[in-house]
Write an enzyme that holds these catalytic residues in place. Structure first.
Site, PDB file in Angstrom:
ATOM      1  N   GLU A  65       0.960  -0.960   0.050  1.00 49.73           N
ATOM      2  CA  GLU A  65      -0.056  -0.072  -0.236  1.00 49.73           C
ATOM      3  C   GLU A  65       0.929   1.207  -0.219  1.00 49.73           C
ATOM      4  O   GLU A  65       2.010   1.075   0.292  1.00 49.73           O
ATOM      5  CB  GLU A  65      -1.076  -0.112   1.180  1.00 49.73           C
ATOM      6  N   CYS A  74      -1.283  -4.858  -5.932  1.00 48.53           N
ATOM      7  CA  CYS A  74      -1.954  -5.952  -5.274  1.00 48.53           C
ATOM      8  C   CYS A  74      -0.988  -6.915  -5.429  1.00 48.53           C
ATOM      9  O   CYS A  74       0.024  -7.127  -6.307  1.00 48.53           O
ATOM     10  CB  CYS A  74      -3.252  -6.327  -6.179  1.00 48.53           C
ATOM     11  N   GLU A  76      -1.302 -10.091  -6.622  1.00 44.56           N
ATOM     12  CA  GLU A  76      -1.184 -10.797  -7.846  1.00 44.56           C
ATOM     13  C   GLU A  76      -0.340 -10.115  -8.966  1.00 44.56           C
ATOM     14  O   GLU A  76       0.439 -10.841  -9.621  1.00 44.56           O
ATOM     15  CB  GLU A  76      -2.838 -10.900  -8.461  1.00 44.56           C
ATOM     16  N   CYS A 111      -8.751  -8.191  -7.979  1.00 45.00           N
ATOM     17  CA  CYS A 111      -9.476  -6.902  -8.553  1.00 45.00           C
ATOM     18  C   CYS A 111      -9.548  -6.929  -9.975  1.00 45.00           C
ATOM     19  O   CYS A 111      -8.802  -7.734 -10.639  1.00 45.00           O
ATOM     20  CB  CYS A 111      -9.030  -5.615  -7.753  1.00 45.00           C
ATOM     21  N   CYS A 114      -6.179  -6.401 -11.595  1.00 49.59           N
ATOM     22  CA  CYS A 114      -5.415  -7.765 -11.616  1.00 49.59           C
ATOM     23  C   CYS A 114      -5.883  -8.811 -12.811  1.00 49.59           C
ATOM     24  O   CYS A 114      -5.091  -9.660 -13.191  1.00 49.59           O
ATOM     25  CB  CYS A 114      -5.388  -8.210 -10.406  1.00 49.59           C
TER      26      CYS A 114
END
Length: 156
Positions: A65, A74, A76, A111, A114
């Site tokens: 983050e 993310c 992934e 998401c 991703c």
């Protein structure tokens, strides 16, 4: 394990790598372990991913983050970008696990961004292992998560 676990050559034969024997559950447990490395001071949601290449190498990733939020990445994408930057282009499956404060309690599906990044490198039948907890998981395909996707075929 990182992508640097290259297959060993012995008398002209390529010996199998760990990924050749990895079950879906073992890949999921690798993703869960990766959650420990998460940098998530704002959401406290820790996510881990383990990407299995067709050659047996496994690349891991965790969410990172940022206070400005949009630079956040993310798990992934971290895993797939590590693999691609190492020259990998063929993938078998990915396991994803996540949870608040690092406790896996329900599915943390990739998401939309991703999913689109996975679609850049993976076919519709690419498998995504979604951890519900450290014992249970669900296996879906990329097509299940991203039907009617935009792929490299659309721009060729």
């Amino acid at each position: 394990m990182s992508g640097k676990d290259y297959p060993k050559i012995w008398f002209g034969y390529t010996l199998p790598t760990l990924g050749d024997f990895m079950t879906d559950k073992e890949l999921l447990l690798t993703a869960i372990k990766e959650m420990e490395k998460s940098y998530s001071p704002y959401s406290s949601c820790k996510v881990g991913a383990a990407l299995l290449c067709k050659n047996g190498k496994v690349y891991t990733g965790t969410n990172i983050e940022n206070a400005a939020f949009s630079p956040t990445i993310c798990a992934e994408r971290v895993a797939i970008f590590k693999a691609v930057s190492d020259g990998e282009r063929e993938f078998s499956k990915i396991a994803v696990a996540g949870g608040k404060d690092g406790i896996v309690d329900g599915i943390f599906a990739p998401c939309g961004v991703c999913r689109q990044v996975l679609r850049e490198f993976c076919s519709d039948d690419f498998q995504i292992i979604l951890g519900e907890n450290d014992e249970e998981y669900k296996v879906v395909t990329l097509k299940d998560l991203l039907p009617l996707s935009f792929s490299p075929d659309n721009v060729r």
